[in-house]
Scaffold this motif. Sequence first.
Motif, PDB file in Angstrom:
ATOM      1  N   GLU A   1       5.733   9.924   6.033  1.00  0.00           N
ATOM      2  CA  GLU A   1       4.879   9.113   6.830  1.00  0.00           C
ATOM      3  C   GLU A   1       4.013   8.176   5.892  1.00  0.00           C
ATOM      4  O   GLU A   1       3.780   7.296   6.226  1.00  0.00           O
ATOM      5  N   SER A   2       3.522   9.015   4.933  1.00  0.00           N
ATOM      6  CA  SER A   2       2.580   8.272   3.955  1.00  0.00           C
ATOM      7  C   SER A   2       3.168   7.030   2.988  1.00  0.00           C
ATOM      8  O   SER A   2       2.528   6.208   2.809  1.00  0.00           O
ATOM      9  N   ILE A   3       4.472   7.583   2.874  1.00  0.00           N
ATOM     10  CA  ILE A   3       5.150   6.132   2.242  1.00  0.00           C
ATOM     11  C   ILE A   3       5.188   4.906   2.993  1.00  0.00           C
ATOM     12  O   ILE A   3       4.854   3.884   2.487  1.00  0.00           O
ATOM     13  N   GLU A   4       5.537   5.212   4.491  1.00  0.00           N
ATOM     14  CA  GLU A   4       5.568   4.043   5.124  1.00  0.00           C
ATOM     15  C   GLU A   4       4.138   3.562   5.266  1.00  0.00           C
ATOM     16  O   GLU A   4       4.007   2.147   5.516  1.00  0.00           O
ATOM     17  N   SER A   5       3.242   4.207   5.634  1.00  0.00           N
ATOM     18  CA  SER A   5       1.789   3.765   5.463  1.00  0.00           C
ATOM     19  C   SER A   5       1.417   3.035   4.329  1.00  0.00           C
ATOM     20  O   SER A   5       0.713   1.980   4.621  1.00  0.00           O
ATOM     21  N   ALA A   6       1.663   3.703   3.354  1.00  0.00           N
ATOM     22  CA  ALA A   6       1.330   2.879   1.866  1.00  0.00           C
ATOM     23  C   ALA A   6       2.057   1.394   1.806  1.00  0.00           C
ATOM     24  O   ALA A   6       1.554   0.775   1.364  1.00  0.00           O
ATOM     25  N   SER A   7       3.371   1.565   2.301  1.00  0.00           N
ATOM     26  CA  SER A   7       4.033   0.165   2.117  1.00  0.00           C
ATOM     27  C   SER A   7       3.338  -0.679   3.045  1.00  0.00           C
ATOM     28  O   SER A   7       3.459  -2.103   2.723  1.00  0.00           O
ATOM     29  N   ARG A   8       3.191  -0.504   4.215  1.00  0.00           N
ATOM     30  CA  ARG A   8       2.443  -1.389   5.157  1.00  0.00           C
ATOM     31  C   ARG A   8       1.009  -1.820   4.588  1.00  0.00           C
ATOM     32  O   ARG A   8       0.852  -2.801   4.868  1.00  0.00           O
ATOM     33  N   GLY A   9       0.582  -0.994   4.025  1.00  0.00           N
ATOM     34  CA  GLY A   9      -0.980  -1.154   3.331  1.00  0.00           C
ATOM     35  C   GLY A   9      -0.570  -2.366   2.298  1.00  0.00           C
ATOM     36  O   GLY A   9      -1.585  -3.003   2.275  1.00  0.00           O
ATOM     37  N   PHE A  10       0.359  -2.326   1.641  1.00  0.00           N
ATOM     38  CA  PHE A  10       0.542  -3.071   0.429  1.00  0.00           C
ATOM     39  C   PHE A  10       0.850  -4.625   1.039  1.00  0.00           C
ATOM     40  O   PHE A  10       0.438  -5.496   0.495  1.00  0.00           O
TER      41      PHE A  10
ATOM     42  N   LEU B   1      -0.367  -5.681   3.813  1.00  0.00           N
ATOM     43  CA  LEU B   1      -1.624  -6.380   4.115  1.00  0.00           C
ATOM     44  C   LEU B   1      -2.528  -6.955   3.125  1.00  0.00           C
ATOM     45  O   LEU B   1      -3.057  -7.962   3.084  1.00  0.00           O
ATOM     46  N   THR B   2      -2.662  -6.143   1.940  1.00  0.00           N
ATOM     47  CA  THR B   2      -3.537  -6.461   0.912  1.00  0.00           C
ATOM     48  C   THR B   2      -2.667  -7.138  -0.350  1.00  0.00           C
ATOM     49  O   THR B   2      -3.301  -8.124  -1.004  1.00  0.00           O
ATOM     50  N   GLY B   3      -1.593  -6.603  -0.620  1.00  0.00           N
ATOM     51  CA  GLY B   3      -0.709  -7.466  -1.644  1.00  0.00           C
ATOM     52  C   GLY B   3      -1.418  -6.840  -3.162  1.00  0.00           C
ATOM     53  O   GLY B   3      -0.810  -7.077  -4.090  1.00  0.00           O
ATOM     54  N   LYS B   4      -2.146  -5.698  -3.134  1.00  0.00           N
ATOM     55  CA  LYS B   4      -2.850  -5.134  -4.300  1.00  0.00           C
ATOM     56  C   LYS B   4      -1.908  -4.017  -4.906  1.00  0.00           C
ATOM     57  O   LYS B   4      -1.504  -3.103  -4.196  1.00  0.00           O
ATOM     58  N   GLU B   5      -1.675  -4.289  -6.181  1.00  0.00           N
ATOM     59  CA  GLU B   5      -0.576  -3.131  -6.799  1.00  0.00           C
ATOM     60  C   GLU B   5      -1.027  -1.862  -6.741  1.00  0.00           C
ATOM     61  O   GLU B   5      -0.683  -0.847  -6.932  1.00  0.00           O
ATOM     62  N   SER B   6      -2.702  -1.728  -6.818  1.00  0.00           N
ATOM     63  CA  SER B   6      -3.285  -0.685  -7.031  1.00  0.00           C
ATOM     64  C   SER B   6      -3.026   0.169  -5.689  1.00  0.00           C
ATOM     65  O   SER B   6      -3.295   1.503  -5.841  1.00  0.00           O
ATOM     66  N   ASP B   7      -2.788  -0.466  -4.642  1.00  0.00           N
ATOM     67  CA  ASP B   7      -2.409   0.412  -3.366  1.00  0.00           C
ATOM     68  C   ASP B   7      -1.259   1.055  -3.494  1.00  0.00           C
ATOM     69  O   ASP B   7      -0.972   1.737  -2.602  1.00  0.00           O
ATOM     70  N   LEU B   8      -0.270   0.973  -4.444  1.00  0.00           N
ATOM     71  CA  LEU B   8       0.800   1.635  -4.508  1.00  0.00           C
ATOM     72  C   LEU B   8       0.892   2.837  -5.331  1.00  0.00           C
ATOM     73  O   LEU B   8       2.058   3.361  -5.276  1.00  0.00           O
ATOM     74  N   GLU B   9      -0.264   3.146  -5.785  1.00  0.00           N
ATOM     75  CA  GLU B   9      -0.428   4.555  -6.389  1.00  0.00           C
ATOM     76  C   GLU B   9      -0.059   5.486  -5.306  1.00  0.00           C
ATOM     77  O   GLU B   9       0.735   6.601  -5.726  1.00  0.00           O
TER      78      GLU B   9
ATOM     79  N   PHE C   1       3.777 -12.546   2.414  1.00  0.00           N
ATOM     80  CA  PHE C   1       3.114 -11.871   3.640  1.00  0.00           C
ATOM     81  C   PHE C   1       4.131 -11.817   4.848  1.00  0.00           C
ATOM     82  O   PHE C   1       4.410 -10.839   5.456  1.00  0.00           O
ATOM     83  N   GLU C   2       4.479 -13.132   5.371  1.00  0.00           N
ATOM     84  CA  GLU C   2       5.230 -13.312   6.706  1.00  0.00           C
ATOM     85  C   GLU C   2       6.719 -12.597   6.471  1.00  0.00           C
ATOM     86  O   GLU C   2       7.124 -12.033   7.401  1.00  0.00           O
ATOM     87  N   ALA C   3       7.384 -12.681   5.275  1.00  0.00           N
ATOM     88  CA  ALA C   3       8.838 -12.190   5.107  1.00  0.00           C
ATOM     89  C   ALA C   3       8.409 -10.560   5.156  1.00  0.00           C
ATOM     90  O   ALA C   3       9.644  -9.887   5.720  1.00  0.00           O
ATOM     91  N   ALA C   4       7.705  -9.966   4.595  1.00  0.00           N
ATOM     92  CA  ALA C   4       7.250  -8.436   4.621  1.00  0.00           C
ATOM     93  C   ALA C   4       7.124  -8.021   5.979  1.00  0.00           C
ATOM     94  O   ALA C   4       7.572  -7.005   6.267  1.00  0.00           O
TER      95      ALA C   4
END
Length: 205
Positions: free
Chosen positions: A37-46, A48-56, A112-115
């Motif tokens: 669940e955290s994997i999918e949550s983190a991918s959705r967060g990325f 929204l933000t597009g920040k590579e740091s959010d992928l840690e 963003f839109e494609a993702a």
Amino acid sequence: MGSLSYRWMVVSDESDRWARHSHDVLAKIQDLALAMESIESASRGFVLTGKESDLEAYRANVSRVSQDQAAIRTLTADNAAQQIHFPDLEVLAAERIQRADMVINLRRTQGFEAAVAAVGSRPEERDTEFQALVGKLQDEEVRLRALRVASTERYLSQTETILFFGTLLGILIAGVAAWAAVRDSTKRAKAEESLAKRREIPDIA
């Protein structure tokens, strides 16, 4: 009685160890579900933000999924009812991670839109299948834990009963032995007293 009590204690300890084993398996299964669940949550967060740091957190949870699957497979190696689920479970987990990777790559390359469109078109039935398999693993381990806890309690009760009656038997034997010793000592004292009296009587002849 002591030997029998020791045997029951060994059996009880072994049963308790298996109950703790089931608890460990359940903890790993729950951790696997949370990591996915955290994997999918983190991918959705990325997305929204597009920040590579959010992928840690994303990368850490991908690693957790792999580790948890390996740990569960090892812990349930003796249970064919659990092992049968792993091929499908691993395929479904890999598919969900691949979808998350695809969403992340779309956000990087197409924006963003494609993702967002990719997130909205995910096959939810595959997610349901994964959750169903996780539920089967949990149900089986809960069943085993209940059996093992009941077995531990039964062995403990039997051990306590054996120790109780063994103690009573030991006290009874000790009491009988003490009574026999006192009786023999009394007889010996009377015999010695009688012999002493005979020696004190003068020889009339």
